[in-house]
Design a protein around this motif. Structure first.
Motif, PDB file in Angstrom:
ATOM      1  N   GLY A  47       2.423  35.139  17.566  1.00 38.36           N
ATOM      2  CA  GLY A  47       3.740  34.553  17.722  1.00 38.36           C
ATOM      3  C   GLY A  47       3.745  33.278  18.532  1.00 38.36           C
ATOM      4  N   VAL A  48       2.760  32.420  18.304  1.00 38.13           N
ATOM      5  CA  VAL A  48       2.675  31.134  19.001  1.00 38.13           C
ATOM      6  C   VAL A  48       3.735  30.181  18.440  1.00 38.13           C
ATOM      7  N   PRO A  49       4.509  29.500  19.278  1.00 36.13           N
ATOM      8  CA  PRO A  49       5.469  28.514  18.757  1.00 36.13           C
ATOM      9  C   PRO A  49       4.766  27.494  17.874  1.00 36.13           C
ATOM     10  N   ALA A  50       5.271  27.338  16.640  1.00 31.98           N
ATOM     11  CA  ALA A  50       4.586  26.461  15.685  1.00 31.98           C
ATOM     12  C   ALA A  50       5.575  25.855  14.700  1.00 31.98           C
ATOM     13  N   ALA A  51       6.680  25.344  15.222  1.00 29.40           N
ATOM     14  CA  ALA A  51       7.720  24.792  14.342  1.00 29.40           C
ATOM     15  C   ALA A  51       7.202  23.628  13.510  1.00 29.40           C
ATOM     16  N   ASP A  52       6.380  22.751  14.103  1.00 21.77           N
ATOM     17  CA  ASP A  52       5.867  21.598  13.364  1.00 21.77           C
ATOM     18  C   ASP A  52       4.955  22.043  12.222  1.00 21.77           C
ATOM     19  N   ASP A  53       4.106  23.048  12.475  1.00 23.45           N
ATOM     20  CA  ASP A  53       3.219  23.550  11.431  1.00 23.45           C
ATOM     21  C   ASP A  53       4.020  24.239  10.329  1.00 23.45           C
ATOM     22  N   MET A  54       5.075  24.925  10.713  1.00 18.01           N
ATOM     23  CA  MET A  54       5.937  25.557   9.717  1.00 18.01           C
ATOM     24  C   MET A  54       6.569  24.492   8.821  1.00 18.01           C
ATOM     25  N   ARG A  55       7.086  23.447   9.422  1.00 13.86           N
ATOM     26  CA  ARG A  55       7.702  22.376   8.632  1.00 13.86           C
ATOM     27  C   ARG A  55       6.676  21.729   7.692  1.00 13.86           C
ATOM     28  N   ALA A  56       5.459  21.526   8.183  1.00 10.87           N
ATOM     29  CA  ALA A  56       4.416  20.901   7.362  1.00 10.87           C
ATOM     30  C   ALA A  56       4.137  21.746   6.125  1.00 10.87           C
ATOM     31  N   ASN A  57       4.104  23.060   6.288  1.00  9.81           N
ATOM     32  CA  ASN A  57       3.860  23.947   5.155  1.00  9.81           C
ATOM     33  C   ASN A  57       5.067  24.049   4.243  1.00  9.81           C
ATOM     34  N   TYR A  58       6.266  24.070   4.818  1.00 12.80           N
ATOM     35  CA  TYR A  58       7.478  24.193   4.003  1.00 12.80           C
ATOM     36  C   TYR A  58       7.708  22.942   3.158  1.00 12.80           C
ATOM     37  N   ARG A  59       7.261  21.784   3.626  1.00  8.78           N
ATOM     38  CA  ARG A  59       7.418  20.558   2.828  1.00  8.78           C
ATOM     39  C   ARG A  59       6.640  20.642   1.516  1.00  8.78           C
ATOM     40  N   ARG A  60       5.626  21.496   1.475  1.00  4.26           N
ATOM     41  CA  ARG A  60       4.786  21.599   0.284  1.00  4.26           C
ATOM     42  C   ARG A  60       5.287  22.653  -0.704  1.00  4.26           C
ATOM     43  N   ILE A  61       6.196  23.500  -0.255  1.00  3.36           N
ATOM     44  CA  ILE A  61       6.624  24.622  -1.092  1.00  3.36           C
ATOM     45  C   ILE A  61       7.321  24.124  -2.358  1.00  3.36           C
ATOM     46  N   LYS A  62       6.797  24.552  -3.488  1.00  4.97           N
ATOM     47  CA  LYS A  62       7.398  24.227  -4.787  1.00  4.97           C
ATOM     48  C   LYS A  62       8.183  25.404  -5.355  1.00  4.97           C
ATOM     49  N   VAL A  63       7.832  26.601  -4.918  1.00  8.05           N
ATOM     50  CA  VAL A  63       8.517  27.818  -5.351  1.00  8.05           C
ATOM     51  C   VAL A  63       8.853  28.652  -4.128  1.00  8.05           C
ATOM     52  N   ALA A  64      10.137  28.993  -3.969  1.00  9.25           N
ATOM     53  CA  ALA A  64      10.571  29.906  -2.909  1.00  9.25           C
ATOM     54  C   ALA A  64      10.903  31.237  -3.570  1.00  9.25           C
ATOM     55  N   ALA A  65      10.168  32.285  -3.223  1.00  9.48           N
ATOM     56  CA  ALA A  65      10.279  33.551  -3.946  1.00  9.48           C
ATOM     57  C   ALA A  65      10.589  34.717  -3.015  1.00  9.48           C
ATOM     58  N   LYS A  66      11.273  35.695  -3.577  1.00  9.48           N
ATOM     59  CA  LYS A  66      11.516  36.981  -2.915  1.00  9.48           C
ATOM     60  C   LYS A  66      11.467  38.050  -3.989  1.00  9.48           C
ATOM     61  N   ASN A  67      10.813  39.155  -3.691  1.00 12.31           N
ATOM     62  CA  ASN A  67      10.661  40.220  -4.671  1.00 12.31           C
ATOM     63  C   ASN A  67      11.605  41.379  -4.396  1.00 12.31           C
ATOM     64  N   ILE A  68      12.024  42.048  -5.457  1.00 14.66           N
ATOM     65  CA  ILE A  68      12.786  43.290  -5.339  1.00 14.66           C
ATOM     66  C   ILE A  68      11.965  44.385  -6.010  1.00 14.66           C
ATOM     67  N   ASP A  69      11.980  45.574  -5.421  1.00 10.33           N
ATOM     68  CA  ASP A  69      11.136  46.652  -5.932  1.00 10.33           C
ATOM     69  C   ASP A  69      11.898  47.938  -6.193  1.00 10.33           C
ATOM     70  N   SER A  70      13.213  47.912  -5.953  1.00 13.16           N
ATOM     71  CA  SER A  70      13.997  49.127  -6.127  1.00 13.16           C
ATOM     72  C   SER A  70      15.349  48.792  -6.741  1.00 13.16           C
ATOM     73  N   ALA A  71      15.789  49.641  -7.665  1.00 12.56           N
ATOM     74  CA  ALA A  71      17.105  49.459  -8.280  1.00 12.56           C
ATOM     75  C   ALA A  71      18.220  50.031  -7.415  1.00 12.56           C
ATOM     76  N   GLU A  72      17.857  50.562  -6.249  1.00 11.43           N
ATOM     77  CA  GLU A  72      18.847  51.185  -5.373  1.00 11.43           C
ATOM     78  C   GLU A  72      19.691  50.147  -4.630  1.00 11.43           C
ATOM     79  N   HIS A  73      19.231  48.901  -4.587  1.00  9.79           N
ATOM     80  CA  HIS A  73      20.028  47.838  -3.963  1.00  9.79           C
ATOM     81  C   HIS A  73      19.683  46.521  -4.640  1.00  9.79           C
ATOM     82  N   ASP A  74      20.489  45.486  -4.350  1.00 11.78           N
ATOM     83  CA  ASP A  74      20.286  44.198  -5.010  1.00 11.78           C
ATOM     84  C   ASP A  74      20.490  43.068  -4.010  1.00 11.78           C
TER      85      ASP A  74
END
Length: 449
Positions: free
Chosen positions: A256-283
């Protein structure tokens, strides 16, 4: 075969389902100091009949056995589905994918999301035969992989951080393993990005950091509080809060080292933002976490780059038929199937105050997704107004059971119009909503006197 399936249903599934009354019995027994029997966790919808009957003191998975062999198969299918969707839409593989990973999902599936990260990187887990634990990671040769190695930035939840520290270290190892390969950069995006970061700051540890989450001891993404307060103006405000809450690096020797600049550097490269669902019990309109983590990632990438990433939802509710949908399509699907489904609204009426709360919460969650990802269309807002507020039966139910919920729904719809999310509302609809709002506000003032 049919006889065998029917026998299993009759002797195992039906009796276990019939014992769901154990939930209340065991609660009462526990309150009198009695023993609650233990049982495994997981989702019955994933074929885990042994988790039934519910109402037991469940134990979780072995973190060192994540991902399981079955999860590895599903994760590979999810990675292939995501890449195929992007390839069909753009004609190219994404250089970097951002994925939100939760602990509860990992427990239900034994690590589908974790397996997908490894599959995108082109790394294969190997298991110890006796313990079924992951014993090592092997690189899949490019010839066998048949595509470039895709970089992955992972946003873990606080619960995942706490429950699966070994998996966090394993994912970090996988990134380093791929970054060190002597392969062409156009075939290994992890190596390409690592070398670019090294040229920028010269720190190998920072250059291979791909896992980010909340500060140690804290949980959440911060977006809910911002949306509820209304104290935001644009994507930059949302991104600032998302980064402040999630800009802490995790991995080997990174707790849990503070790394906001490194996070931003990686997020600038993101071409796909994804989240998975695995259950029909919620949406995705069933919890604020979906728009906080997934929507927050989309808004942050947009604030950093000025462009929307591809927003995908991976669906592994049926592991044999994995699919990837655009977030906008998933939102429309959930909206039609549940949110404005008369049967669901009618069911909520049977639950009085809490049912009314669920209606209001659903509007809040959709608003949050629209604020972060822009996926709620004008016709949806019109439909919400018509079915939740202006429908005579539903309005009467809300007035009697929970007028604060009705007040909140109208307030949120007005905010959507004011912010331009509801771009062109029907003036007559807005006027009708205002009339209801004033009437309910008067009723609430009378109650407080």
């Amino acid at each position: 075969e049919v006889r065998r399936v029917l026998e299993f249903a009759a002797t195992q599934v039906v009796p276990r389902l019939a014992r769901t009354t154990d939930e209340l019995d065991h609660v009462l027994h526990a309150l009198t100091g009695g023993f609650v029997p233990a049982g495994p966790s997981g989702s019955p919808l994933r074929g885990l009949v042994n988790v039934l009957p519910t109402g037991r003191n469940f134990y979780t998975v072995d973190p060192r056995a994540v991902p399981s062999r079955l999860a590895w198969q599903t994760g590979q299918a999810m990675a292939d589905s995501l890449l195929r969707r992007h390839l069909d839409e753009t004609g190219a593989y994404p250089e970097s994918v951002g994925l939100s990973v939760w602990g509860t999902s990992a427990m239900r599936t034994s690590g589908d999301d974790v397996a997908e990260v490894l599959a995108l990187l082109g790394v294969r887990p190997e298991w110890d035969e006796a313990s079924r634990r992951v014993s090592r990671l092997d690189v899949v040769p490019l010839e066998e992989l048949g595509r470039p190695r895709v970089d992955v930035t992972v946003r873990i939840s606080g619960f995942f951080r706490d429950a699966f520290p070994h998996v966090v270290a394993m994912l970090d190892d996988a990134v380093k393993l791929v970054a060190d390969l002597d392969e062409p950069e156009e075939r290994n995006f992890v190596r390409a990005h690592t070398r670019a970061d090294l040229a920028e700051h010269g720190d190998q540890r920072r250059a291979t950091t791909r896992i980010f989450g909340s500060a140690p001891g804290s949980y959440g993404a911060g977006i809910l509080q911002l949306v509820e307060s209304g104290n935001w103006r644009d994507d930059r405000d949302l991104a600032e809060v998302y980064t402040a809450w999630g800009g802490y690096a995790y991995g080997r020797d990174l707790d849990g080292v503070p790394a906001a600049d490194d996070m931003r550097a990686n997020y600038r490269r993101i071409k796909v933002a994804a989240k998975n669902i695995d259950s029909a019990e919620h949406d995705i309109a069933d919890s604020d976490d979906y728009f906080q983590y997934h929507g927050g990632m989309i808004a942050t990438v947009r604030a950093l780059t000025g462009a929307d990433p591809k927003a995908y939802v991976g669906d592994s509710t049926t592991p044999d038929a994995v699919r990837t949908r655009p977030l906008a399509d998933e939102t429309a699907r959930v909206f039609r199937a549940r949110v404005v489904n008369p049967r669901w609204i009618s069911a909520m009426r049977r639950h009085g105050y809490k049912g009314a709360f669920e209606l209001a919460a659903t509007v809040d969650y959709l608003f949050g997704f629209d604020a972060t990802a822009g996926v709620v269309h004008d016709w949806m807002y019109e439909k919400l107004a018509a079915e939740y507020v202006l429908d005579a039966d539903t309005q009467e139910f809300l007035r009697e059971s929970n007028p604060w919920a009705l007040h909140g729904i109208v307030e949120r719809l007005h905010e959507a119009a004011r912010r331009g999310l509801w771009a062109e509302p029907d003036p007559a609809t807005l006027e009708a909503l205002t009339e209801v709002y004033l009437e309910v506000e008067g009723d609430l003032e009378d109650r407080s006197e």
